[in-house]
Design an enzyme around this catalytic site. Structure first.
Site, PDB file in Angstrom:
ATOM      1  N   ASP A  37      29.214 -54.968   2.284  1.00  0.00           N
ATOM      2  CA  ASP A  37      28.004 -54.451   2.919  1.00  0.00           C
ATOM      3  C   ASP A  37      27.262 -55.648   3.500  1.00  0.00           C
ATOM      4  O   ASP A  37      26.393 -56.236   2.857  1.00  0.00           O
ATOM      5  CB  ASP A  37      27.157 -53.700   1.888  1.00  0.00           C
ATOM      6  CG  ASP A  37      26.054 -52.862   2.542  1.00  0.00           C
ATOM      7  OD1 ASP A  37      25.869 -52.980   3.769  1.00  0.00           O
ATOM      8  OD2 ASP A  37      25.388 -52.095   1.832  1.00  0.00           O
ATOM      9  N   HIS A  38      27.652 -56.022   4.706  1.00  0.00           N
ATOM     10  CA  HIS A  38      27.029 -57.144   5.426  1.00  0.00           C
ATOM     11  C   HIS A  38      26.771 -56.729   6.863  1.00  0.00           C
ATOM     12  O   HIS A  38      27.481 -55.881   7.417  1.00  0.00           O
ATOM     13  CB  HIS A  38      27.932 -58.386   5.401  1.00  0.00           C
ATOM     14  CG  HIS A  38      27.954 -59.101   4.093  1.00  0.00           C
ATOM     15  ND1 HIS A  38      26.853 -59.734   3.561  1.00  0.00           N
ATOM     16  CD2 HIS A  38      28.957 -59.285   3.192  1.00  0.00           C
ATOM     17  CE1 HIS A  38      27.174 -60.283   2.393  1.00  0.00           C
ATOM     18  NE2 HIS A  38      28.438 -60.022   2.146  1.00  0.00           N
ATOM     19  N   GLY A 106      21.831 -59.668  -3.317  1.00  0.00           N
ATOM     20  CA  GLY A 106      21.786 -60.199  -1.960  1.00  0.00           C
ATOM     21  C   GLY A 106      21.799 -61.717  -1.984  1.00  0.00           C
ATOM     22  O   GLY A 106      21.190 -62.337  -2.855  1.00  0.00           O
ATOM     23  N   GLU A 109      21.343 -65.377   3.491  1.00  0.00           N
ATOM     24  CA  GLU A 109      20.021 -65.446   4.125  1.00  0.00           C
ATOM     25  C   GLU A 109      20.092 -65.239   5.631  1.00  0.00           C
ATOM     26  O   GLU A 109      19.201 -64.604   6.224  1.00  0.00           O
ATOM     27  CB  GLU A 109      19.354 -66.785   3.799  1.00  0.00           C
ATOM     28  CG  GLU A 109      17.943 -66.907   4.326  1.00  0.00           C
ATOM     29  CD  GLU A 109      17.236 -68.170   3.867  1.00  0.00           C
ATOM     30  OE1 GLU A 109      16.015 -68.272   4.136  1.00  0.00           O
ATOM     31  OE2 GLU A 109      17.877 -69.041   3.241  1.00  0.00           O
TER      32      GLU A 109
END
Length: 309
Positions: A37-38, A106, A109
């Site tokens: 999930d990026h 997460g 950045e």
């Protein structure tokens, strides 16, 4: 022992690319299809991405029939827990109860900066992850006719109706992973059905498994309830030319892959799978980076799976 295909679509993939891989995996006998999930590529130009993980998984829920589907892993920074719980429950309904949610704090950045997503410090990210797990599991387990509330610092919830209903009784299984020494094992022990050690050696994975099993005991949970899994990049080649071609296609060195992945001949890979099994792994996520090489998936299925399943 089960085996799942794990993809990285942010490196460049359409929905049709993912569907082709998922259907190949399903036909070949794999147990699941998972995706990262990026929203931002980590090498190359990312063409034609990005795609959203839960939108593509919703499509796959209708376009496959047997595979377990999920993320490894969704970032808690990306979505509010209430809407995420609704979205995942919806995909679970669409799949007939085949979905799992990998959830993490997460870490990338640059993708947050690229798409205007807040990226707090690591302590706050873990605080948010812990609250998200509490909210999501709370919503999934609230009976219809009752309400759920959560007095949280980041995600206060007031009188949410018990209508967020996955197809799976008790809610969608949650996967927690990582190398954190304290909070990660504790969160896995409290909320997860599975703990994942990603891209580590058998020895390091075994240390992580020992740590999370100890956390289960601290929380008075039977450690055997927790599935232990690993994620490893896949590169199969029963001759050096094939192995090198597949390594070159993903811009990796063959010798490095042999040390840090499931790479080499069938015999080499079976041996390395055995080393992970010795430290407790019963589930493998095979990271397939060249999504155009469907023969790669079929070759693993025909040569390795019969020896280890």
């Amino acid at each position: 022992m089960d085996f799942r295909i794990f993809t990285e679509p942010q490196q460049g993939a359409t929905y049709d690319d993912l569907l082709a891989v998922a259907r190949t995996a399903e036909d070949a006998g794999f147990d699941g299809f998972f995706r990262s999930d990026h929203y931002l590529h980590m090498s190359g130009d990312g063409t034609p991405g990005p795609t959203d993980a839960w939108i593509t998984l919703a499509g796959l829920a209708r376009d496959t029939s047997r595979l377990r589907l999920g993320t490894l892993v969704t970032a808690a920074t990306f979505r509010l827990p209430g809407p995420l719980a609704i979205a995942v429950a919806g995909v679970d309904q669409m799949s007939g109860g085949r979905v799992e949610l990998g959830l993490g704090a997460g870490w990338f950045e640059a993708e947050h900066t690229a798409y205007g997503i807040d990226f707090p410090d690591v302590k706050e990210r873990f605080d948010r992850l812990e609250e998200q797990l509490a909210v999501i599991t709370g919503l999934w387990t609230t009976p219809q006719g009752e309400t759920f509330s959560h007095d949280g610092s980041h995600y206060p919830i007031a009188d949410a109706p018990g209508l967020v209903a996955p197809a799976q009784a008790g809610g969608v299984p949650i996967i927690v992973g990582g190398s954190g020494k304290r909070r990660t094992p504790a969160l896995a022990a409290r909320y997860a059905e599975e703990f994942n050690a990603a891209f580590d050696s058998p020895e390091v994975s075994g240390e992580l498994f020992t740590r999370v099993r100890a956390a289960c005991e601290d929380h008075r949970r039977d450690p055997d309830e927790l599935t232990l899994s690993v994620a490893q990049v896949l590169c199969v080649g029963n001759d050096e030319a094939t192995l090198r071609r597949r390594a070159d296609a993903i811009s990796r060195d063959v010798d490095e892959l042999r040390s840090n992945g499931l790479a080499g001949s069938t015999d080499e890979i079976v041996d390395r799978i055995g080393r992970f099994a010795e430290v407790g792994a019963t589930r493998f996520y095979l990271q397939v980076l060249d999504l155009s090489d469907l023969d790669h998936i079929e070759e693993f299925a025909s040569t390795v799976l019969p020896q280890v399943s």
